[in-house]
Write a protein that holds these residues in place. Structure first.
Motif, PDB file in Angstrom:
ATOM      1  N   TYR A 168      -3.459  -1.933  -7.086  1.00 59.83           N
ATOM      2  CA  TYR A 168      -2.817  -2.566  -5.932  1.00 59.83           C
ATOM      3  C   TYR A 168      -2.214  -3.909  -6.341  1.00 59.83           C
ATOM      4  O   TYR A 168      -1.072  -4.219  -5.996  1.00 59.83           O
ATOM      5  CB  TYR A 168      -3.849  -2.759  -4.814  1.00 59.83           C
ATOM      6  CG  TYR A 168      -3.279  -3.378  -3.561  1.00 59.83           C
ATOM      7  CD1 TYR A 168      -2.791  -2.576  -2.542  1.00 59.83           C
ATOM      8  CD2 TYR A 168      -3.217  -4.764  -3.402  1.00 59.83           C
ATOM      9  CE1 TYR A 168      -2.259  -3.136  -1.383  1.00 59.83           C
ATOM     10  CE2 TYR A 168      -2.688  -5.336  -2.256  1.00 59.83           C
ATOM     11  CZ  TYR A 168      -2.213  -4.514  -1.253  1.00 59.83           C
ATOM     12  OH  TYR A 168      -1.682  -5.061  -0.117  1.00 59.83           O
ATOM     13  N   THR A 169      -2.978  -4.693  -7.105  1.00 63.10           N
ATOM     14  CA  THR A 169      -2.500  -6.017  -7.499  1.00 63.10           C
ATOM     15  C   THR A 169      -1.277  -5.946  -8.412  1.00 63.10           C
ATOM     16  O   THR A 169      -0.436  -6.844  -8.378  1.00 63.10           O
ATOM     17  CB  THR A 169      -3.619  -6.829  -8.191  1.00 63.10           C
ATOM     18  OG1 THR A 169      -4.142  -6.047  -9.278  1.00 63.10           O
ATOM     19  CG2 THR A 169      -4.730  -7.174  -7.214  1.00 63.10           C
ATOM     20  N   ALA A 173       0.825  -1.212   0.000  1.00 60.93           N
ATOM     21  CA  ALA A 173       0.000   0.000   0.000  1.00 60.93           C
ATOM     22  C   ALA A 173       0.860   1.263   0.000  1.00 60.93           C
ATOM     23  O   ALA A 173       0.547   2.236  -0.702  1.00 60.93           O
ATOM     24  CB  ALA A 173      -0.935   0.001   1.199  1.00 60.93           C
ATOM     25  N   LEU A 230       2.435   1.566  -3.455  1.00 58.55           N
ATOM     26  CA  LEU A 230       1.378   1.980  -4.383  1.00 58.55           C
ATOM     27  C   LEU A 230       1.096   3.472  -4.258  1.00 58.55           C
ATOM     28  O   LEU A 230       1.020   4.182  -5.267  1.00 58.55           O
ATOM     29  CB  LEU A 230       0.101   1.190  -4.119  1.00 58.55           C
ATOM     30  CG  LEU A 230      -1.122   1.600  -4.931  1.00 58.55           C
ATOM     31  CD1 LEU A 230      -0.919   1.279  -6.403  1.00 58.55           C
ATOM     32  CD2 LEU A 230      -2.370   0.916  -4.392  1.00 58.55           C
ATOM     33  N   GLU A 231       0.952   3.953  -3.040  1.00 62.44           N
ATOM     34  CA  GLU A 231       0.667   5.377  -2.826  1.00 62.44           C
ATOM     35  C   GLU A 231       1.759   6.254  -3.431  1.00 62.44           C
ATOM     36  O   GLU A 231       1.484   7.242  -4.111  1.00 62.44           O
ATOM     37  CB  GLU A 231       0.533   5.666  -1.333  1.00 62.44           C
ATOM     38  CG  GLU A 231       0.207   7.098  -1.007  1.00 62.44           C
ATOM     39  CD  GLU A 231       0.087   7.352   0.485  1.00 62.44           C
ATOM     40  OE1 GLU A 231       0.124   8.535   0.868  1.00 62.44           O
ATOM     41  OE2 GLU A 231      -0.035   6.390   1.269  1.00 62.44           O
TER      42      GLU A 231
END
Length: 120
Positions: free
Chosen positions: A39-40, A25, A28-29
């Motif tokens: 996300y995946t 996470a 990703l951010e």
């Protein structure tokens, strides 16, 4: 040779920039400041990097946290060595000469100083 794609390289550079464990996470951010990733997608990239031994991961609570397995300079040196592995000696020397000539003066000077120290 563990070849990295552009996205894998971008993730590695993000991890190298701050040597602290990062979750999917968090990666990703940070990545989504410049692009729009799922996300995946980031999870898959980090999993592939773990399988290539480029990152280590530890389970903290319910999330994996990722760190580079080696510093960036170590990986860059390994990549250079792998790129020249199996290249005939005369071609290797010429490739290194051309590489050296293309470097900025300060880097050539630094390399010259280093080679003086490692000569037998």
């Amino acid at each position: 040779m563990a070849i990295r794609g552009a996205l894998e390289q971008a993730v590695m550079e993000l991890l190298w920039a701050r040597d602290v464990p990062r979750t999917v996470a968090e990666v990703l951010e940070e990545m989504n400041k410049d692009r729009d990733l799922a996300y995946t997608t980031v999870m898959t990239v980090l999993d592939r990097l773990a399988k290539k031994n480029m990152v280590t991961r530890d389970r903290v609570d319910r999330a994996w946290q990722y760190l580079p397995a080696d510093p960036q300079d170590v990986v860059a040196a390994r990549d250079l060595a792998e790129a020249l592995d199996g290249v005939p000696g005369n071609v290797r020397i010429e490739a290194l000469r051309r590489f050296f000539a293309a470097l900025p003066a300060e880097e050539r000077d630094a390399l010259g100083t280093m080679t003086d120290r490692v000569r037998p």
